[in-house]
Scaffold this active site. Structure first.
Site, PDB file in Angstrom:
ATOM      1  N   THR A  95       0.819  -1.049  -0.215  1.00 57.46           N
ATOM      2  CA  THR A  95      -0.125   0.093  -0.018  1.00 57.46           C
ATOM      3  C   THR A  95       0.888   1.392   0.066  1.00 57.46           C
ATOM      4  OG1 THR A  95       0.072  -0.213   2.363  1.00 57.46           O
ATOM      5  CG2 THR A  95      -1.929  -0.868   1.167  1.00 57.46           C
ATOM      6  N   VAL A 110      -9.368   4.640   4.136  1.00 55.86           N
ATOM      7  CA  VAL A 110      -8.188   3.886   5.112  1.00 55.86           C
ATOM      8  C   VAL A 110      -8.675   2.650   4.909  1.00 55.86           C
ATOM      9  CG1 VAL A 110      -7.734   5.627   6.413  1.00 55.86           C
ATOM     10  CG2 VAL A 110      -9.473   4.371   7.103  1.00 55.86           C
ATOM     11  N   GLY A 111      -7.967   1.841   5.523  1.00 51.59           N
ATOM     12  CA  GLY A 111      -8.060   0.176   5.250  1.00 51.59           C
ATOM     13  C   GLY A 111      -7.365  -0.684   4.711  1.00 51.59           C
ATOM     14  N   CYS A 112      -6.773   0.392   3.535  1.00 55.02           N
ATOM     15  CA  CYS A 112      -5.926  -0.209   2.450  1.00 55.02           C
ATOM     16  C   CYS A 112      -4.360   0.136   3.208  1.00 55.02           C
ATOM     17  CB  CYS A 112      -5.888   0.517   1.328  1.00 55.02           C
ATOM     18  SG  CYS A 112      -7.312   0.796   0.680  1.00 55.02           S
ATOM     19  N   ILE A 113      -4.097  -0.605   4.269  1.00 53.86           N
ATOM     20  CA  ILE A 113      -2.606  -0.317   4.954  1.00 53.86           C
ATOM     21  C   ILE A 113      -1.803  -1.543   4.739  1.00 53.86           C
ATOM     22  CG2 ILE A 113      -1.608   0.144   6.917  1.00 53.86           C
ATOM     23  CD1 ILE A 113      -5.267   0.751   7.394  1.00 53.86           C
TER      24      ILE A 113
END
Lengths: 409, 105
Positions: free
Chosen positions: A198, B102-105
């Site tokens: 990411t 967010v959440g795509c970390i």
């Protein structure tokens, strides 16, 4: 008597018990920890089980052994939390009241959320490595596998340890090479992300690793269903990817008790203040680790850095003083790259992983965002550090806040 | 931090290429951003999603995940992928002038 109740005796719950129990006055405070199992698993070790690097014996210990004297351990599932009444209801409907609550219930895989994943072929041609059973079954399967298309598919973000799918592929490349059948195995990462990882610079470095190791990548893949008969993954936009062996990282979710308590978001993660670690809207509930909805990685290192912040904040907050510590999103991950080497990345909410040396600027011995044997030994050594230093709440020779020292921007 | 040219203006963008300033966004800007994402026309269904994302982001500080979009926007996942191919949450956030969810970390 005041009650501090800790839900979950994993990395976060155990560390908080070990840090707080010795400093809270035992005449005033009873610390109780609730978990549904007597076994404490070293979760980072699951990755190494399928390849025979660790056995199941290496990744499990008795939970009680890691809790300090005076802390009461209750073995039970949690039905729900009644936050407005300051009590927790266990699965047998017995009630535990609290003055302060620390939620450390973690995250788990939920394959039932993914259409077609759990059926007759589950753990026959489709496996996970995020559970002890999954990692163990996959290890047995790989021993006899003669090759074909191996697809690793994280279904949906966020997942615990977001680099684990990449590490699995790097280790698989080494494993099949050493077995002499690498030419019979096709390795592919099928990911909902637009690239390998990411964060842009790490994604580029890791993307080059994948290319060099001849691991194919299918990005932007939103899994609609798994077709076990035809052995293929089908995306929402009808793209299909065939497999012989599917290694899935199913949807990760917080504990169902969070959902039953109406304290979570759509994935049962508790909305948490990203700096103080208080649950949003609840002045006597703290949250740590994978159970939070924070935009930091779900990983043991994050829990460790958070535990120092939570410790400082807790002790001030119970005295009604302002909370001094702020979590900065600090994350530190070893990445196994196979053949006895590894990488290390270090980042926070604001700063992406950068190259450099760690923890001593200019010296190391670990190198950031670069492959080295020392990083691999760092990872193996970390299991000892986990059981003997980290869980016991002892200090490691680095602060909880990320440092820019030794990094090259 | 880079910039992109939208309707003759240089607008600041973040590392993911999403607008850096909410105040730079308006419906004309959204239509241009959509074109750059390969979506030539924004239908009323597109606008339902874009407006929903802006509403959530306004209230909670970040754009919702795809799972929440499906649950709350009234548009199912299959349709979301038709409207915003290759990653509905990511793409709709970009067109809505919001940071990547967010959440795509």
């Amino acid at each position: 008597m005041k009650h501090l109740l800790i839900l979950g005796g994993g990395t976060g719950g155990t560390m908080m018990a070990n840090k707080l129990a010795p400093v809270l006055d035992a005449r005033e405070w009873q610390v109780t920890i609730v978990d549904n199992s007597e076994k404490h698993y070293y979760q980072p070790g699951f990755l190494l089980v399928p390849f025979g690097i660790y056995s199941m014996r290496d990744v499990v210990k008795p939970r009680r052994q890691y809790l300090p004297a005076g802390v009461k351990l209750v073995i039970s599932s949690i039905d729900h939390i009644e936050a407005d009444k300051n009590k927790v209801v266990l699965s047998d409907q017995s009630i535990l009241p609290y003055d302060y609550l620390i939620i450390a219930t973690g995250a788990d895989i939920h394959p039932e959320q993914n259409e077609g994943l759990v059926d007759d072929e589950w753990r026959k041609s489709k496996f996970d490595f995020y559970t002890p059973e999954g990692a163990d079954q996959l290890s047995k399967f790989l021993k006899g596998w003669e090759g074909g298309k191996l697809v690793v598919n994280p279904v949906e973000m966020p997942i615990k340890c977001p680099v684990a799918p990449l590490e699995f592929l790097f280790l698989a490349d080494a494993y099949f090479t050493e077995k002499g059948i690498r030419d019979k195995v096709e390795l592919r990462l099928v990911t909902p992300l637009s690239g390998a990882f990411t964060k842009p610079r790490a994604s580029q470095v890791l993307g080059e690793f994948l290319e060099r190791k001849k691991i194919e990548v299918t990005p932007d893949f939103g899994l609609a269903r798994v077709d076990s008969k035809e052995k293929k993954l089908v995306a929402w936009d009808d793209i299909e990817i065939g497999y012989d062996l599917l290694v899935s990282v199913p949807t990760n979710m917080g504990d169902p008790c969070i959902g039953r308590s109406d304290l979570g978001n759509e994935l049962n993660y508790v909305p948490t203040d990203k700096e103080t670690l208080l649950a949003k809207g609840h002045d006597n509930i703290f949250v740590i680790g994978d159970a939070t909805d924070l935009p930091s990685s779900k990983a043991g290192s994050v829990v460790h850095f958070q535990s120092e912040v939570l410790f400082e904040n807790f002790l001030e907050h119970i005295e009604k003083r302002p909370m001094p510590a702020h979590f900065d999103g600090h994350t530190n991950c070893f990445i196994e790259s196979g053949f006895g080497k590894g990488l290390l990345i270090d980042f926070n909410y604001e700063t992406e992983p950068l190259p450099g040396e760690f923890p001593l600027p200019g010296i190391g011995p670990l190198s950031l965002l670069k492959e080295s044997s020392m990083n691999h030994y760092g990872k193996l050594m970390f299991r000892w550090v986990y059981w003997n230093v980290l869980l016991r709440g002892l200090e490691l020779p680095m602060g909880s806040a990320m440092s820019m020292a030794g990094k090259r921007v | 931090m880079g910039t992109i040219n939208i309707l003759g203006k240089q607008l600041a963008v973040d590392a993911d290429g999403n607008l850096a300033n909410r105040s730079d966004w308006n419906e004309d800007v959204a239509r241009e951003l959509a074109k750059q994402e390969g979506i030539p026309n924004l239908t009323s269904q597109h606008w339902t999603i874009i407006n929903y994302m802006r509403k959530v982001s306004e209230k909670e500080g970040s754009a919702p995940s795809i799972r929440r979009l499906t649950k709350e926007s009234g548009v199912d996942t299959k349709t979301l992928y038709q409207l915003f191919p290759k990653g509905p949450a990511k793409r709709a956030a970009k067109i809505a002038g919001l940071p990547k969810p967010v959440g795509c970390i």
